[in-house]
Design a protein around this motif. Structure first.
Motif, short mmCIF file in Angstrom:
data_model
loop_
_atom_site.label_atom_id
_atom_site.label_comp_id
_atom_site.label_asym_id
_atom_site.label_seq_id
_atom_site.Cartn_x
_atom_site.Cartn_y
_atom_site.Cartn_z
N GLN A 90 0.84 -1.21 0.00
CA GLN A 90 0.00 0.00 0.00
C GLN A 90 0.87 1.25 0.00
OE1 GLN A 90 -2.67 0.74 3.36
NE2 GLN A 90 -4.10 1.79 1.97
N GLU A 148 3.63 0.08 2.60
CA GLU A 148 3.57 -0.92 3.66
C GLU A 148 3.27 -2.26 3.01
OE1 GLU A 148 0.64 -0.38 6.78
OE2 GLU A 148 1.38 -2.15 7.87
N ILE A 192 0.26 -8.84 4.26
CA ILE A 192 0.21 -10.23 3.83
C ILE A 192 -1.22 -10.69 3.49
CG2 ILE A 192 -0.11 -11.26 6.13
CD1 ILE A 192 2.08 -13.33 5.31
N ARG A 193 -1.32 -11.59 2.54
CA ARG A 193 -2.58 -12.22 2.15
C ARG A 193 -2.33 -13.71 2.00
NH1 ARG A 193 -3.78 -7.89 3.45
NH2 ARG A 193 -4.84 -6.23 2.34
N ASN A 250 5.50 -5.31 8.95
CA ASN A 250 4.89 -5.48 10.28
C ASN A 250 5.63 -6.56 11.06
OD1 ASN A 250 2.31 -3.75 10.39
ND2 ASN A 250 2.21 -4.75 8.38
N ASP A 310 3.12 1.37 15.35
CA ASP A 310 1.92 1.15 14.54
C ASP A 310 0.66 1.33 15.39
OD1 ASP A 310 0.39 0.50 12.34
OD2 ASP A 310 1.16 -1.54 12.13
N ASP A 311 -0.44 1.68 14.75
CA ASP A 311 -1.74 1.79 15.41
C ASP A 311 -1.66 2.68 16.65
OD1 ASP A 311 -2.53 -0.07 13.51
OD2 ASP A 311 -2.29 -1.77 14.86
N LYS A 346 -6.29 4.45 12.37
CA LYS A 346 -7.45 4.84 11.58
C LYS A 346 -8.61 5.35 12.43
CE LYS A 346 -10.56 2.81 8.11
NZ LYS A 346 -11.79 3.30 8.70
N GLU A 402 -3.06 6.74 9.09
CA GLU A 402 -3.60 5.54 8.46
C GLU A 402 -5.09 5.66 8.21
OE1 GLU A 402 -1.73 1.53 9.67
OE2 GLU A 402 -2.35 2.47 11.53
N GLY A 403 -5.58 5.00 7.16
CA GLY A 403 -7.01 4.87 6.97
C GLY A 403 -7.70 6.12 6.49
N GLU A 430 -9.70 8.07 3.96
CA GLU A 430 -10.59 7.59 2.89
C GLU A 430 -11.25 8.69 2.08
OE1 GLU A 430 -13.33 4.92 4.85
OE2 GLU A 430 -11.88 3.26 4.81
N TYR A 457 -7.19 4.42 1.62
CA TYR A 457 -7.88 4.07 0.38
C TYR A 457 -8.11 5.29 -0.51
CZ TYR A 457 -9.04 -0.48 2.50
OH TYR A 457 -9.00 -1.73 3.08
P1 C2E Z 1 -1.90 -2.58 10.05
O1 C2E Z 1 -0.46 -2.94 10.12
O2 C2E Z 1 -2.37 -1.48 10.91
O3 C2E Z 1 -2.20 -2.31 8.52
C1 C2E Z 1 -3.11 -1.35 8.05
C2 C2E Z 1 -4.43 -2.00 7.66
O4 C2E Z 1 -5.36 -0.97 7.33
C3 C2E Z 1 -4.33 -2.89 6.44
O5 C2E Z 1 -5.29 -3.95 6.59
C4 C2E Z 1 -4.78 -1.95 5.33
O6 C2E Z 1 -5.27 -2.61 4.18
C5 C2E Z 1 -5.88 -1.21 6.04
N1 C2E Z 1 -6.16 0.11 5.44
C6 C2E Z 1 -5.31 1.00 4.91
N2 C2E Z 1 -5.94 2.12 4.48
C7 C2E Z 1 -7.25 1.92 4.76
C8 C2E Z 1 -8.43 2.72 4.56
O7 C2E Z 1 -8.39 3.83 4.03
N3 C2E Z 1 -9.61 2.18 4.96
C9 C2E Z 1 -9.69 0.94 5.54
N4 C2E Z 1 -10.88 0.50 5.91
N5 C2E Z 1 -8.59 0.17 5.76
C10 C2E Z 1 -7.39 0.65 5.37
P2 C2E Z 1 -4.91 -5.49 6.30
O8 C2E Z 1 -3.99 -5.60 5.14
O9 C2E Z 1 -6.17 -6.27 6.29
O10 C2E Z 1 -4.07 -5.88 7.58
C11 C2E Z 1 -4.66 -5.90 8.85
C12 C2E Z 1 -3.63 -6.10 9.93
O11 C2E Z 1 -3.04 -7.41 9.83
C13 C2E Z 1 -2.46 -5.13 9.85
O12 C2E Z 1 -2.80 -3.89 10.42
C14 C2E Z 1 -1.43 -5.89 10.66
O13 C2E Z 1 -1.65 -5.75 12.04
C15 C2E Z 1 -1.72 -7.34 10.26
N6 C2E Z 1 -0.79 -7.72 9.17
C16 C2E Z 1 -0.90 -7.52 7.85
N7 C2E Z 1 0.18 -8.00 7.19
C17 C2E Z 1 1.01 -8.50 8.14
C18 C2E Z 1 2.30 -9.14 8.12
O14 C2E Z 1 2.95 -9.31 7.07
N8 C2E Z 1 2.82 -9.54 9.32
C19 C2E Z 1 2.14 -9.34 10.50
N9 C2E Z 1 2.72 -9.78 11.63
N10 C2E Z 1 0.95 -8.74 10.56
C20 C2E Z 1 0.39 -8.32 9.40
#
Ligand code: C2E
Ligand code: MG
Ligand code: MG
Ligand code: MG
Length: 289
Positions: free
Chosen positions: A45, A59, A62-63, A118, A180-181, A204, A237-238, A240, A260
């Protein structure tokens, strides 16, 4: 078109059917295969500078494209992997793929911006992490300055003393370190002062009510001021909506926006395409579109 492209942003967020014992067992059982056969993959992203509207980083997120369950959100499988102590292996895999990607982009003269990774809670203070980072970056000839480590507030607070030591080591090696967060955890202001981090990523939840809610706007403004007065880079973050972008650019300088509004997480192929349209838009006009 890459087979994963169509799915990259349509992840399953919550499905009660997957929160079962057999789902957990399946996740754990198929993890090694998933890493080896690239069922796991990364999307990137963009992060945009609010002053110049330029791309200034990514950033990695992972999927999991699971053959039975479909495309899984990290919010579903990361907690399972953490609980069953498999998260370190996945983190090593992520580090490997990010380094490989940075090296590929470098060779093809594509993106040269920093990529954030992350790093889960307990792994931060493990000596294995630094060793893996060094070994992997060496292998792909990637400079630590191209990597930002995103740590969650909670995990850093929980192991305060050892976290400070670990973060200092990362910094000495050249890595950027982001919290983060930020704002969702329990950190105090004195804690923030002690942490040798480079960046605050504001959660966010602080942006959602902006600019409609006066209180939310005041709180977001205050957090930004606090972070900047500590000389930290600020990522929001976040984001929109155009209204949120407007609020941010009129509130402070030198912010970075991730949301987004500018771009969702994308596969490298999608990213290449997005980059051509994004840079084709004159600065500023993008905001009004
Ligand atoms: P995070 O690290 O806080 O990542 C940001 C999340 O917010 C991502 O969700 C991203 O897609 C989402 N996001 C960004 N901009 C917006 C927006 O404008 N609106 C909305 N609604 N969402 C937005 P994602 O990819 O589903 O990841 C969720 C969480 O999963 C991440 O939060 C992180 O804690 C974890 N994660 C993701 N990838 C990895 C990884 O490779 N390793 C680890 N350990 N955790 C991961
Ligand atoms: Mg993150
Ligand atoms: Mg975050
Ligand atoms: Mg988050």
């Amino acid at each position: 078109e890459h087979p994963l492209t169509a799915y990259a942003n349509h992840v399953i967020s919550y499905d009660p059917a997957v929160h079962t014992f057999s789902f957990e067992q399946e996740v754990l059982k198929s993890l090694d295969r998933a890493m080896k056969e690239d069922e796991l993959f990364l999307v990137y992203q963009p992060k945009i500078s609010a002053d110049s509207y330029r791309l200034n980083g990514f950033e990695a997120l992972i999927r999991w494209r699971h053959p039975v369950y479909g495309l899984l959100s990290p919010e579903i499988f990361i907690p399972i992997l953490e609980q069953h102590h498999r998260i370190d292996d996945v983190t090593d895999w992520v580090i490997d793929r990010v380094a490989r990607q940075i090296s590929e982009w470098g060779k093809s003269g594509k993106h040269s911006q920093k990529v954030a990774v992350n790093i889960p809670g307990e792994y931060i203070t493990s000596s294995r992490l630094l060793a893996v980072l060094k070994k992997t970056l060496d292998y792909y000839h990637v400079d630590p300055r191209q990597i930002e480590l995103e740590l969650t507030e909670t995990s850093v607070v929980q192991s305060s003393e050892s976290a400070i030591r670990a973060i200092s080591l990362f910094r000495e090696q050249g890595f950027s370190v982001a919290l983060d967060d930020f704002g969702t955890g329990i950190s105090s202001l004195s804690f923030l002062r002690q942490m040798p981090i480079t960046t605050l990523k504001i959660d966010k939840s602080f942006v959602d009510g902006v600019p409609q809610s006066e209180k939310d706007s005041a709180i977001l403004d205050a957090i930004i001021t606090l972070g900047q007065s500590l000389n930290l880079d600020i990522v929001i973050e976040g984001v929109e909506t155009a209204e949120q972008v407007l609020f941010l650019v009129t509130t402070a300088r030198s912010l970075t926006i991730q949301g987004y509004y500018y771009a969702k997480p994308m596969t490298p192929d999608e990213l290449a395409e997005w980059r051509t349209t994004f840079s084709a838009v004159p600065d500023g006009n993008y905001l009004l579109s």
